[in-house]
Design an enzyme around this catalytic site. Structure first.
Site, mmCIF file in Angstrom:
data_model
loop_
_atom_site.group_PDB
_atom_site.id
_atom_site.type_symbol
_atom_site.label_atom_id
_atom_site.label_comp_id
_atom_site.label_asym_id
_atom_site.label_seq_id
_atom_site.Cartn_x
_atom_site.Cartn_y
_atom_site.Cartn_z
ATOM 1 N N GLU A 102 44.883 40.863 47.370
ATOM 2 C CA GLU A 102 43.901 40.945 46.290
ATOM 3 C C GLU A 102 44.481 40.132 45.140
ATOM 4 O OE1 GLU A 102 40.966 42.462 46.389
ATOM 5 O OE2 GLU A 102 41.048 43.852 48.080
ATOM 6 N N CYS A 119 41.669 41.925 36.693
ATOM 7 C CA CYS A 119 41.509 40.787 37.601
ATOM 8 C C CYS A 119 40.059 40.350 37.752
ATOM 9 C CB CYS A 119 42.096 41.111 38.966
ATOM 10 S SG CYS A 119 41.501 42.661 39.649
#
Lengths: 503, 398
Positions: free
Chosen positions: A244, A278
């Site tokens: 990720e 993010c």
């Protein structure tokens, strides 16, 4: 790739050793522990894994329930630790570190028995009498590496999936969010079965040593450059990975929209956790006319949210470290400040900031910002915005704002990203029925909800046949003949259906 | 060989027909369950192509191992670079000549070549790489992919164990095993590599396989049109060397000139011997005796996870136990190979036998990106109020 290839031959000892019980605790050579300080721990977890302890559903449920108790018992400490590490407002911390984790936990507890069941599949004509199903097997020993920005969430949510799938797990929380790291290292293990779940701490060099060990799956959340390092290390052991990662998440705002609402939703997504998210909207793309309308709306949103001096607001966070602070502060030099811009090094405070006159070549457009700065890049129209987005690495998230459905759809259809949210920011990842993951530079693999369970499971295709009915197998055996072939073809044919509609 | 049509082309045709029929439903956006907060929104998974896919084929089933991935990659909307194995050079040449005649060669080029060309190819950036081959090269492919953060599907190999329980119809079991082991002269990634059984049935197993071999290939195997050959000298020598020091219960004849190795069975094989170290990929079947199914399970688990696992027994509970206490890419109970032919089952390895899977819908998903999409309304701002600062305990408690 076959003959001629100089195939690297495994050294004799490597080829012959028991693959599971390796690592050095058997002391193949003297200084193996200094070379590989985690070997003993990984060996121990592997032995627990081989004992089969983590497989029964009741065991997994018990461990997951324990995680729930951890979140309940340690809530206050978590809020305090994240406030200390990141200046995280308690509201944000409760939302992201406790509430969202509990959602995942409950989703998993509610559905685990169903997810664990063998998934029976459709069979062809030749196999009607057989049993065919997909078995969800645990991988074995899983490594989870978590980052500092949502330090509990990004440890726990993958951990929930890994435990649910029946694995043993080694967790490596981030050393950058120190107080939270201590909670994970000291408190969490006492809630879980120490034979099967462990936490290790350390920085870059310890993590590098850790990655030399063989794991059966590695789940990494962090930056693309480190993602490469993790995948390269995983390749040595043929360990599957989920990465990720991140990138610059574009936020396109069309000319037809409700400016007030757009400004609030974008400001919220950008300045949450002081921009250290993010999936935060990284930069905004709009026309010069829209920019002129957005700036006052953004200014009002910031004022509504944080008051006239965000530094005094209990609801605005801080940058996690001096190093990150200095990095983000440097980016303020791009373009021109129209909102915010103030900083305080001692507090690692950077005000909610909006920049205009930003050029694609400016420093702020070369890296993921990961801070409370929103640059606006002016484009002439939607097509130009789409071209701009497509000429760059594929981001983790992509946002498009418009009152016109068609515009939102166009942006969706003509771009590529991990996930997409129309007319809002961040919220697509709170729905556990949607997979969360990147593409290209922003990552590979996915998780959340059932996708976590599936990610941490090996999907094993199983076919159980009977010993009877052997004459039915006759056509496949030599000696071969056209007649036999005809029988096989008839029994296993899949014909192309015609595309005809009945009027 | 003459079985190429049934082994390779039929499977590809089936996969094609299935894909064409199902593609609209596979590719359709998939709505997902929403929560209270998103009730009025659109939430779905949008299947999208990854981009440019690289398919690297292997030499043992050179057609199907290129075509099946290609079908999935095209179905998912990608451009595909096809790199057939240079070892099966005739098929490689055929593919490079024929495919461009039927497909857009700008989108689906065929690249031929050996190690240097493939190494160069792997320095390029792809959006997914599917590699079929051996474990050692699998590592190299993944390491190259890591530089670009390219996801990979690795279909590798290993030693696929085959446990034969005392309680089973030995004649049937051995016929099925004989078929799977000696087809394509043992050069099948999911062939039963070695047998585990109780010492008391070892001789019967040999007998039954011997009888079946006569049935399949006649008295003189070498002259049967249905029995294959080893692909080249290097592999011939490799497989032959595995016979050294072994008790040959059946077969053992070789002929270097024609790369012929007779269907061979080794008995009382020691777990430490060379033939038990690497994937055999040839018509040599070692039998390792074990006293119980528990011993068999332990034997399997101490070794690398195989691509396939086989267990023969009338006892359903025993089969369940073997599956539950081991790990492998896939399983067929009471037969061999067959799980490969059901496209609704994902076909792939685990551990050293590989990662990822394909076939049927699994191919489509492997070569697609599942993009999560949430489309909200720009109005309805009041529902958002709760999440905005300034925060308050009241908001949190709600």
């Amino acid at each position: 790739m076959e003959t001629g290839m100089v195939v690297p031959q495994l050294p004799e000892s490597e080829a012959r050793r028991a693959p599971e019980g390796d690592g050095g605790s058997l002391n193949v050579d003297g200084d193996v522990t200094s070379r590989n300080p985690f070997a003993g721990l990984v060996s121990h977890l592997r032995a627990s894994w081989l004992s089969g302890k983590t497989r029964p559903m009741e065991y997994r449920m018990a461990q997951l329930e324990a995680l729930g108790h951890f979140l309940d018992d340690k809530k206050q400490e978590i809020l305090e630790a994240t406030a200390s590490d990141l200046g995280k407002p308690p509201f944000e911390a409760e939302l992201s570190e406790i509430f969202l984790c509990k959602n995942e936990l409950h989703e998993t507890l509610n559905n685990l028995s169903r997810w664990m069941k063998d998934e029976h599949v459709d069979k062809n004509l030749a196999m009607q009498l057989d049993s065919a199903f997909i078995r969800k097997d645990p991988y074995g020993v899983v490594l989870i590496i978590a980052p500092w920005n949502y330090p509990i969430h990004l440890c726990l949510v993958p951990l929930i999936g890994a435990i649910a799938a029946g694995n043993c797990v080694l967790v490596k929380p981030s050393e950058v969010s120190k107080k939270t790291e201590r909670i994970v290292a000291e408190a969490l293990p006492s809630y879980l079965d120490k034979d099967c779940f462990a936490v290790v701490t350390g920085g870059v060099s310890e993590t590098t040593r850790l990655l030399e060990n063989k794991f059966d799956f590695i789940f990494f959340t962090g930056s693309p450059p480190v993602g490469r390092i993790v995948m390269t290390a995983a390749a040595k052991h043929l360990t599957p990975v989920t990465l990720e990662l991140g990138g610059k998440n574009p936020c396109y705002v069309s000319d037809t929209c409700d400016v007030t609402n757009v400004a609030r939703r974008v400001a919220w997504g950008r300045f949450f956790n002081a921009g250290q998210t993010c999936i935060a909207p990284d930069y905004l793309l709009c026309t010069i006319e829209m920019q002129e309308k957005l700036i006052p709306a953004l200014r009002k949103a910031v004022d509504d949210f944080y008051g006239p001096n965000p530094r005094e607001s209990p609801d605005f966070g801080r940058i996690v470290s001096d190093k990150q602070f200095q990095r983000v502060q440097r980016l303020l030099g791009s373009g021109r400040v129209v909102i915010g811009g103030q900083t305080d090094e001692a507090e690692r405070y950077i005000a909610p900031t909006v920049l205009v006159d930003v050029q694609p070549s400016d420093p702020i457009m070369q890296e993921e910002i990961f801070g409370p700065i929103l640059p606006i890049v002016v484009i002439a129209n939607m097509d130009e915005a789409i071209d701009f987005i497509n000429s760059r690495e594929r981001p983790l998230a992509l946002y498009a704002f418009s009152s016109d459905d068609k515009v939102v759809n166009q942006v969706l259809e003509r771009t590529s990203s991990g996930g997409f949210c129309g007319n809002d920011t961040l919220t697509h990842v709170t729905l556990t029925s949607l997979p969360f993951g990147g593409i290209g530079n922003s990552g590979l693999g996915m998780h959340h909800g059932k996708f976590s369970f599936d990610t941490f499971s090996h999907h094993r295709g199983c076919l159980k046949r009977g010993m009877g009915w052997e004459p039915l197998n006759a056509p496949r055996y030599p000696p071969y003949s056209q007649q036999k072939f005809g029988v096989i073809r008839a029994a296993s044919k899949v014909t192309r259906k015609n595309d005809c509609t009945l009027l | 060989g003459p079985n190429a049509y049934s082994h390779e082309i039929l499977g590809v045709l089936g996969e094609l027909a299935l894909t064409m029929e199902k593609l609209p439903s596979w590719a359709a956006p998939l709505p997902v369950k929403k929560n209270l907060l998103t009730m009025r929104d659109e939430a779905y998974i949008h299947y999208e192509p990854l981009g440019v896919v690289l398919v690297i084929g292997a030499w043992n089933y050179p057609f199907v191992l290129v075509m099946q991935p290609l079908i999935g990659a095209i179905a998912a909307g990608n451009a595909v670079v096809v790199k057939p194995s240079e070892v099966s050079e005739n098929t490689a040449r055929l593919l490079s000549e024929l495919l461009p005649q039927y497909l857009d060669k700008e989108l689906y080029p065929v690249v031929t070549g050996g190690v240097p060309e493939t190494t160069e190819l792997l320095t390029q950036r792809f959006d997914h790489i599917l590699y079929t081959g051996n474990t050692a090269v699998g590592r190299i492919v993944m390491a190259a992919a890591a530089k670009h953060l390219t996801p990979v599907t690795l279909e590798l190999g290993g030693k696929s164990p085959c446990y034969i329980d005392k309680d089973c119809d030995l004649a049937v079991a051995c016929r099925r095993i004989t078929w799977g082991k000696y087809m394509n002269c043992g050069q099948t990634c999911i062939a039963p590599d070695y047998i585990l059984c109780h010492p008391s049935i070892q001789d019967k197993v040999v007998e039954n396989i011997k009888e079946t071999l006569k049935e399949f290939y006649g008295e003189d195997v070498k002259s049967s049109p249905d029995y294959g050959r080893i692909v080249n000298q290097r592999h011939f020598k490799r497989v032959k060397s595995l016979l050294e020091g072994q008790k040959i219960a059946l077969g053992g004849e070789t002929d270097e000139a024609s790369c012929f190795i007779a269907p061979t069975i080794l008995t009382d094989v020691s777990p430490e011997s060379k033939v038990m170290e690497e994937e055999i990929f040839g018509p040599v079947l070692p039998i390792v005796t074990v006293k119980s199914v528990e011993e068999a399970i332990e034997f399997i688990n101490v070794r690398e996870k195989p691509l396939a696992l086989y267990v023969f027994s009338n006892n359903k509970e025993l089969i369940k136990r073997v599956i539950s206490q081991t790990s492998s890419g896939g399983v067929t109970g009471n037969d061999v190979i067959m799980h490969f032919f059901l496209s609704t089952l994902p076909f792939g390895g685990v551990g050293h036998s590989g990662m990822g899977a394909y076939h049927g819908k699994h191919s489509f998903e492997t070569f697609s990106h599942r993009r999560s999409c949430l489309i909200k309304d720009l109005r309805m701002e009041s529902t958002n109020k709760m999440r905005y600062p300034p925060g308050s305990q009241k908001k949190v408690d709600w």
